[in-house]
Scaffold this motif. Structure first.
Motif, PDB file in Angstrom:
ATOM      1  N   GLY A   1     -19.558   6.631 -29.546  1.00 25.39           N
ATOM      2  CA  GLY A   1     -20.493   7.071 -28.500  1.00 25.39           C
ATOM      3  C   GLY A   1     -19.669   7.796 -27.496  1.00 25.39           C
ATOM      4  O   GLY A   1     -20.082   8.760 -26.814  1.00 25.39           O
ATOM      5  N   HIS A   2     -18.857   7.044 -26.850  1.00 25.63           N
ATOM      6  CA  HIS A   2     -17.822   7.119 -25.789  1.00 25.63           C
ATOM      7  C   HIS A   2     -16.843   8.515 -26.055  1.00 25.63           C
ATOM      8  O   HIS A   2     -16.778   9.435 -25.322  1.00 25.63           O
ATOM      9  CB  HIS A   2     -17.032   6.128 -25.396  1.00 25.63           C
ATOM     10  CG  HIS A   2     -15.940   6.207 -24.227  1.00 25.63           C
ATOM     11  ND1 HIS A   2     -14.557   6.735 -24.463  1.00 25.63           N
ATOM     12  CD2 HIS A   2     -16.182   6.485 -22.849  1.00 25.63           C
ATOM     13  CE1 HIS A   2     -14.251   7.057 -23.168  1.00 25.63           C
ATOM     14  NE2 HIS A   2     -15.145   6.677 -22.145  1.00 25.63           N
ATOM     15  N   ALA A   3     -16.494   8.704 -27.302  1.00 22.59           N
ATOM     16  CA  ALA A   3     -15.677   9.943 -27.811  1.00 22.59           C
ATOM     17  C   ALA A   3     -16.660  10.952 -27.466  1.00 22.59           C
ATOM     18  O   ALA A   3     -16.069  12.102 -27.114  1.00 22.59           O
ATOM     19  CB  ALA A   3     -15.226   9.372 -29.252  1.00 22.59           C
ATOM     20  N   VAL A   4     -17.753  11.226 -28.260  1.00 26.94           N
ATOM     21  CA  VAL A   4     -18.803  11.799 -27.918  1.00 26.94           C
ATOM     22  C   VAL A   4     -19.103  12.449 -26.603  1.00 26.94           C
ATOM     23  O   VAL A   4     -19.079  13.712 -26.156  1.00 26.94           O
ATOM     24  CB  VAL A   4     -20.014  11.766 -28.846  1.00 26.94           C
ATOM     25  CG1 VAL A   4     -21.116  13.022 -28.580  1.00 26.94           C
ATOM     26  CG2 VAL A   4     -19.784  11.531 -30.319  1.00 26.94           C
ATOM     27  N   LEU A   5     -19.198  11.468 -25.808  1.00 27.75           N
ATOM     28  CA  LEU A   5     -19.259  11.683 -24.132  1.00 27.75           C
ATOM     29  C   LEU A   5     -18.354  12.578 -23.607  1.00 27.75           C
ATOM     30  O   LEU A   5     -18.494  13.249 -22.798  1.00 27.75           O
ATOM     31  CB  LEU A   5     -19.746  10.215 -23.674  1.00 27.75           C
ATOM     32  CG  LEU A   5     -20.259  10.201 -22.223  1.00 27.75           C
ATOM     33  CD1 LEU A   5     -21.398  11.147 -21.824  1.00 27.75           C
ATOM     34  CD2 LEU A   5     -20.544   8.834 -21.797  1.00 27.75           C
ATOM     35  N   THR A   6     -17.093  12.166 -24.236  1.00 27.22           N
ATOM     36  CA  THR A   6     -15.961  12.884 -23.662  1.00 27.22           C
ATOM     37  C   THR A   6     -16.023  14.325 -23.759  1.00 27.22           C
ATOM     38  O   THR A   6     -15.360  15.187 -22.828  1.00 27.22           O
ATOM     39  CB  THR A   6     -14.598  12.340 -24.297  1.00 27.22           C
ATOM     40  OG1 THR A   6     -14.688  10.930 -24.288  1.00 27.22           O
ATOM     41  CG2 THR A   6     -13.433  12.720 -23.611  1.00 27.22           C
ATOM     42  N   ALA A   7     -16.717  14.752 -24.739  1.00 30.51           N
ATOM     43  CA  ALA A   7     -16.949  16.330 -25.185  1.00 30.51           C
ATOM     44  C   ALA A   7     -18.005  16.763 -24.106  1.00 30.51           C
ATOM     45  O   ALA A   7     -18.177  18.113 -24.253  1.00 30.51           O
ATOM     46  CB  ALA A   7     -17.024  16.412 -26.671  1.00 30.51           C
ATOM     47  N   ARG A   8     -18.473  16.182 -23.383  1.00 34.97           N
ATOM     48  CA  ARG A   8     -19.960  16.536 -22.719  1.00 34.97           C
ATOM     49  C   ARG A   8     -19.514  17.941 -21.881  1.00 34.97           C
ATOM     50  O   ARG A   8     -20.431  18.910 -22.147  1.00 34.97           O
ATOM     51  CB  ARG A   8     -20.311  15.597 -21.641  1.00 34.97           C
ATOM     52  CG  ARG A   8     -21.566  16.132 -20.877  1.00 34.97           C
ATOM     53  CD  ARG A   8     -21.974  14.672 -19.800  1.00 34.97           C
ATOM     54  NE  ARG A   8     -23.412  15.247 -19.326  1.00 34.97           N
ATOM     55  CZ  ARG A   8     -24.248  14.381 -19.082  1.00 34.97           C
ATOM     56  NH1 ARG A   8     -24.244  13.208 -19.030  1.00 34.97           N
ATOM     57  NH2 ARG A   8     -25.586  14.844 -18.910  1.00 34.97           N
ATOM     58  N   GLU A   9     -18.576  17.911 -21.252  1.00 35.09           N
ATOM     59  CA  GLU A   9     -18.365  19.376 -20.611  1.00 35.09           C
ATOM     60  C   GLU A   9     -18.198  20.469 -21.527  1.00 35.09           C
ATOM     61  O   GLU A   9     -18.684  21.239 -21.298  1.00 35.09           O
ATOM     62  CB  GLU A   9     -17.169  19.049 -19.563  1.00 35.09           C
ATOM     63  CG  GLU A   9     -17.423  20.103 -18.301  1.00 35.09           C
ATOM     64  CD  GLU A   9     -16.236  19.504 -17.377  1.00 35.09           C
ATOM     65  OE1 GLU A   9     -15.236  20.418 -16.894  1.00 35.09           O
ATOM     66  OE2 GLU A   9     -16.206  18.166 -16.954  1.00 35.09           O
TER      67      GLU A   9
END
Ligand code: G1P
Length: 288
Positions: free
Chosen positions: A110-118
Motif C-alpha cells: 500500500g505504501h509503495a502505491v502511495l509513493t506513486a501518488r504524484e
C-alpha cells in the motif's frame, strides 16, 4: 473509461529468491529471454496504457537501466545487420513511457502505491504486481478495463485457490453479479484459514480511482506490520463500488523459484521457436 497509467511496485527485497536477489532484482529474473517485468509492461501496453510508473528501491538501479537505450550495442547490431536482435533490445523501451519513483522504506505494498501518488495524479490507474504472470490474450488488464467500464467502478482481479493456501493472499467476500464478476462486500489481507470469507484470492492486478491515495494515507499497518493495499481498498469501499473479476488465463507465481520454473517451461512450450526443443528436453528428463 480511459486509463493511461500503470503503477508497477518493484521495490521488494525478493527474499524468496536469495541469494540471486543480492545483486539481481527479482523483477529482472527471466522467463526465457525476457525479464518478468517486461511481460507485465507488455500486458499494460496491450491494454492501451501509455505510461508506466515503476516503484523501486535503492540498489535496484539495473531496473531503470533495462529500459534505457544502449547506443554502442545498437550500433554494433545495426552494423552486423542483426535486425531481429536490434528490434528485441529496443522493444522494452518502445512499449510505454517508463518513469521511476523510489520507495525509501519497505513499508508495504500500500505504501509503495502511495509513493506513486504524484506521478499518477488525479486519474484512475492500474496496479500490476510483476511476479503475478498471466498468460492470456487479451491480457488481464484489458479484460478488467471492460469490467470497469461496464460497472463504472474499481476492479480487482481474483482467482479461486485451494483453501490451504488462502492465508498467503488477500481474500474477498463478494456477491456474484454476472459470469466471472462479483461485487465486493469486504476484503481481508492474509486471513487465518478459519477467518477467510471465501477462497477468492486477489491476484496482482487492480484498477483503482485516484481516491485510493487518500485511503492509503489513512491506512494503518496491517498483516505483517505493513501498510497493505488490500486494507486501503477496504477503506475505499466505504465510498466506492469495487468488483472482483475472475480473469481468463493461467496465473504463474513468479514470486518463487519453482513458480518461475513452471512459467518458463510452459512459455517455452507455447512459443514456436522453443516448443520442439522443450518437448524433447522434457521427454528426456522424464525417461528413466
Ligand atoms: C500481495 C497482496 C495480496 C495478493 C498477492 C497476489 O501479497 O498483498 O493481497 O493476494 O500479492 O500475488 P504478497 O504476495 O506481496 O504477499
Amino acid at each position: 473509461m480511459r486509463i493511461r497509467k500503470a503503477v508497477i511496485p518493484a521495490a521488494g527485497l525478493g527474499t524468496r529468491f536469495l541469494p540471486i536477489t543480492k545483486s539481481v532484482p527479482k523483477e529482472l529474473l527471466p522467463i526465457l529471454d525476457r525479464p518478468m517485468l517486461q511481460y507485465v509492461v507488455e500486458e499494460a501496453a496491450e491494454a492501451g496504457i501509455e505510461e508506466v510508473i515503476i516503484v523501486t528501491a535503492r540498489g535496484k538501479e539495473s531496473i531503470a537501466a533495462y529500459f534505457q537505450p544502449r547506443p554502442e550495442l545498437e550500433e554494433r547490431l545495426a552494423e552486423t545487420g542483426d535486425n531481429a536482435l536490434l528490434e528485441k533490445i529496443q522493444h522494452a523501451a518502445s512499449l510505454a513511457q517508463v518513469s521511476f519513483v523510489i520507495q525509501e522504506q519497505p513499508l508495504g505494498l500500500g505504501h509503495a502505491v502511495l509513493t506513486a501518488r504524484e506521478a499518477v495524479g488525479a486519474e484512475p490507474f492500474v496496479v500490476i504486481l510483476p511476479d503475478d504472470i498471466v498468460a492470456h490474450t487479451p491480457g488481464v488488464i484489458a479484460q478488467m478495463l471492460a469490467v470497469a467500464e461496464q460497472f463504472d467502478a474499481g476492479v480487482v482481479a481474483v482467482e479461486r485457490m485451494p483453501w490451504e493456501v488462502i492465508p498467503n493472499y488477500g481474500v474477498v467476500d463478494a456477491a456474484p453479479v454476472q459470469e466471472r464478476t462479483h461485487q465486493v462486500r469486504r476484503l481481508v489481507e492474509k486471513p487465518p484459514l478459519d477467518e477467510a470469507p471465501s477462497n477468492l484470492t486477489i491476484v496482482g492486478r487492480y484498477l483503482l480511482p485516484p481516491e485510493i491515495f487518500d485511503c492509503l494515507e489513512r491506512t494503518p499497518p496491517g498483516a505483517r506490520g505493513e501498510i497493505q493495499l488490500t486494507d486501503g481498498i477496504s477503506l475505499l469501499l466505504e465510498s466506492r463500488d469495487i468488483y472482483a473479476y475472475e480473469f481468463l488465463g493461467v496465473r504463474y507465481d513468479g514470486g518463487n523459484p519453482l513458480g518461475l520454473l513452471r512459467a518458463s517451461l510452459e512459455f517455452a512450450l507455447a512459443r514456436e521457436d522453443t516448443r520442439a526443443a522443450t518437448q524433447v528436453l522434457l521427454k528426456t528428463l522424464s525417461t528413466p
